[in-house]
Write an enzyme that holds these catalytic residues in place. Structure first.
Site, PDB file in Angstrom:
ATOM      1  CG  ASN A 117      -1.813   1.208   1.301  1.00 25.48           C
ATOM      2  OD1 ASN A 117      -1.856   1.999   0.361  1.00 25.48           O
ATOM      3  ND2 ASN A 117      -2.528   1.363   2.403  1.00 25.48           N
ATOM      4  CD1 TRP A 118       3.561   1.123  -3.002  1.00 26.13           C
ATOM      5  CD2 TRP A 118       3.391   2.331  -4.892  1.00 26.13           C
ATOM      6  NE1 TRP A 118       4.246   0.462  -3.976  1.00 26.13           N
ATOM      7  CE2 TRP A 118       4.158   1.171  -5.157  1.00 26.13           C
ATOM      8  CE3 TRP A 118       3.152   3.234  -5.938  1.00 26.13           C
ATOM      9  CZ2 TRP A 118       4.687   0.897  -6.418  1.00 26.13           C
ATOM     10  CZ3 TRP A 118       3.671   2.959  -7.200  1.00 26.13           C
ATOM     11  CH2 TRP A 118       4.428   1.801  -7.430  1.00 26.13           C
ATOM     12  CE  LYS A 119      -0.369   3.222   4.733  1.00 23.35           C
ATOM     13  NZ  LYS A 119      -0.319   3.343   6.183  1.00 23.35           N
ATOM     14  CG  HIS A 138      -5.986   1.934   5.111  1.00 23.88           C
ATOM     15  ND1 HIS A 138      -5.566   2.868   6.034  1.00 23.88           N
ATOM     16  CD2 HIS A 138      -4.959   1.063   4.943  1.00 23.88           C
ATOM     17  CE1 HIS A 138      -4.326   2.560   6.403  1.00 23.88           C
ATOM     18  NE2 HIS A 138      -3.936   1.481   5.761  1.00 23.88           N
ATOM     19  CD  GLU A 189      -3.205   5.488   6.649  1.00 26.67           C
ATOM     20  OE1 GLU A 189      -3.157   5.542   5.404  1.00 26.67           O
ATOM     21  OE2 GLU A 189      -2.317   4.946   7.344  1.00 26.67           O
ATOM     22  CD  GLU A 232      -3.561  -2.344   7.231  1.00 27.67           C
ATOM     23  OE1 GLU A 232      -2.462  -2.576   6.751  1.00 27.67           O
ATOM     24  OE2 GLU A 232      -4.205  -1.305   6.972  1.00 27.67           O
ATOM     25  N   GLY A 280       2.536   2.427  10.851  1.00 28.08           N
ATOM     26  CA  GLY A 280       3.496   3.519  10.712  1.00 28.08           C
ATOM     27  C   GLY A 280       4.177   3.904  12.006  1.00 28.08           C
ATOM     28  CB  SER A 304       5.272  -1.730  12.009  1.00 29.97           C
ATOM     29  OG  SER A 304       4.881  -0.389  12.275  1.00 29.97           O
ATOM     30  N   GLY A 359       2.781  -0.915   4.325  1.00 30.55           N
ATOM     31  CA  GLY A 359       2.908   0.495   3.961  1.00 30.55           C
ATOM     32  C   GLY A 359       4.362   0.861   3.726  1.00 30.55           C
ATOM     33  N   GLY A 360       4.982   1.466   4.719  1.00 28.48           N
ATOM     34  CA  GLY A 360       6.337   2.018   4.590  1.00 28.48           C
ATOM     35  C   GLY A 360       7.339   1.099   3.922  1.00 28.48           C
TER      36      GLY A 360
HETATM   37  P1  13P Z   1       2.930   0.489   7.722  1.00 31.29           P
HETATM   38  O1  13P Z   1       3.435  -0.791   7.106  1.00 31.29           O
HETATM   39  O2  13P Z   1       3.671   1.698   7.218  1.00 31.29           O
HETATM   40  O3  13P Z   1       2.847   0.407   9.196  1.00 31.29           O
HETATM   41  O4  13P Z   1       1.434   0.696   7.174  1.00 31.29           O
HETATM   42  C1  13P Z   1       0.535  -0.349   7.282  1.00 31.29           C
HETATM   43  C2  13P Z   1      -0.661  -0.010   6.481  1.00 31.29           C
HETATM   44  O5  13P Z   1      -1.429   0.864   6.826  1.00 31.29           O
HETATM   45  C3  13P Z   1      -0.864  -0.742   5.226  1.00 31.29           C
HETATM   46  O6  13P Z   1      -2.127  -0.492   4.713  1.00 31.29           O
END
Ligand code: 13P
Length: 253
Positions: A9-11, A97, A99, A169, A175, A215, A236-237
């Site tokens: 997930n590049w966000k 998600h 967010e 999640e 994050g 994470s 994500g990251g």
């Molecule tokens: P991180 O891997 O950056 O913690 O993000 C997780 C996430 O929200 C994937 O959708």
């Protein structure tokens, strides 16, 4: 056998040039995937076609949108419908998600509508659930996640839920560098599967891929993915770095 999935997930990160370079750098790792494994790239809307083109002819690797709107079409300036996503060859859509829930007030009801549209238009939803830190500290994470799943998914038929993808999640792990332990992940994933089994029977529950997100990185992916009810990750990251995400892909069962 249910699919084991490494989903990136590049966000709201990377330029198109950076994104294309990253996907190209991951071709070797995705080339090693087998029939029961998949990699999904959830990229910003404007990159979907470009990434889809890079992946043309490749097996077990797919593109996802990070969101969709809960209406079919019409005067909704700035929104993107499932019909539009389908028309450009999108495979998956991340729905719900944390967010989106937090910053855009997406309710379980709205998410149910999005799920229905995805299914109607032949897109595969990746439905996200997970609790905030206060809920975890109060010890009520199981019932919290159960409600999210029941309110957004339990109107579906067994056929619609067969082979479905859910991502657990925990918000406190997103994050933050603070990963759930593999035991914590296994415990709640098993709980989620038991809720699905109660509603739809064992066969349906066993067909559903439950990804862990929060994470995930190269250093912890293998341990987390090795848990029996963890079927890969939503990352994500660490998905923004080729060496990290390649190692995560190679950590799939
Ligand atoms: P991180 O891997 O950056 O913690 O993000 C997780 C996430 O929200 C994937 O959708």
């Amino acid at each position: 056998m249910r699919k084991q999935i490494a989903a990136a997930n590049w966000k709201m990160n990377l330029t198109i040039q950076q994104g294309e370079t990253l996907v190209n750098e991951l071709m070797e790792a995705t080339g090693e995937l087998n029939e029961t494994q998949a990699t999904v790239f959830a990229v910003p809307f404007p990159y979907l076609v470009n990434v889809k083109n890079i992946l043309a002819g490749k097996s077990h690797v797919f593109v996802a949108a990070q969101n969709c709107y809960n209406k079919v079409s019409g005067a909704f300036t700035g929104e993107v419908s499932v019909e539009i996503l389908k028309s450009i060859g999108t495979d998956y859509v991340i729905v719900g998600h944390s967010e989106r829930r937090e910053y855009f007030n997406e309710s379980n009801q709205v998410l149910a509508e999005k799920i229905d549209l995805c299914i109607e238009y032949g897109l595969k939803p990746i439905f996200c659930c997970g609790e905030a830190l206060e809920v975890r500290e109060a010890g009520t994470q199981n019932s919290f996640v159960e409600s999210q799943i029941k309110e957004s998914l339990f109107h579906l038929t067994a056929e619609q839920l067969t082979g479905f993808v859910i991502a657990y999640e925990p918000i406190w792990a997103i994050g933050t560098g603070k990963t759930a332990t593999s035991a914590q992940a296994q415990e709640i994933h098993a709980y989620i599967r038991s809720v699905l089994a109660q509603g739809y029977g064992n066969e349906v529950a066993e067909s559903i891929s439950i990804l862990y997100g929060g994470s995930v990185k190269a250093a912890n992916a293998k341990e987390i993915f090795s848990q029996p009810d963890v079927d890969g990750g939503l990352v994500g990251g660490a998905s923004l770095m080729a060496t990290e995400f390649a190692a995560i892909i190679r950590s799939l069962k």
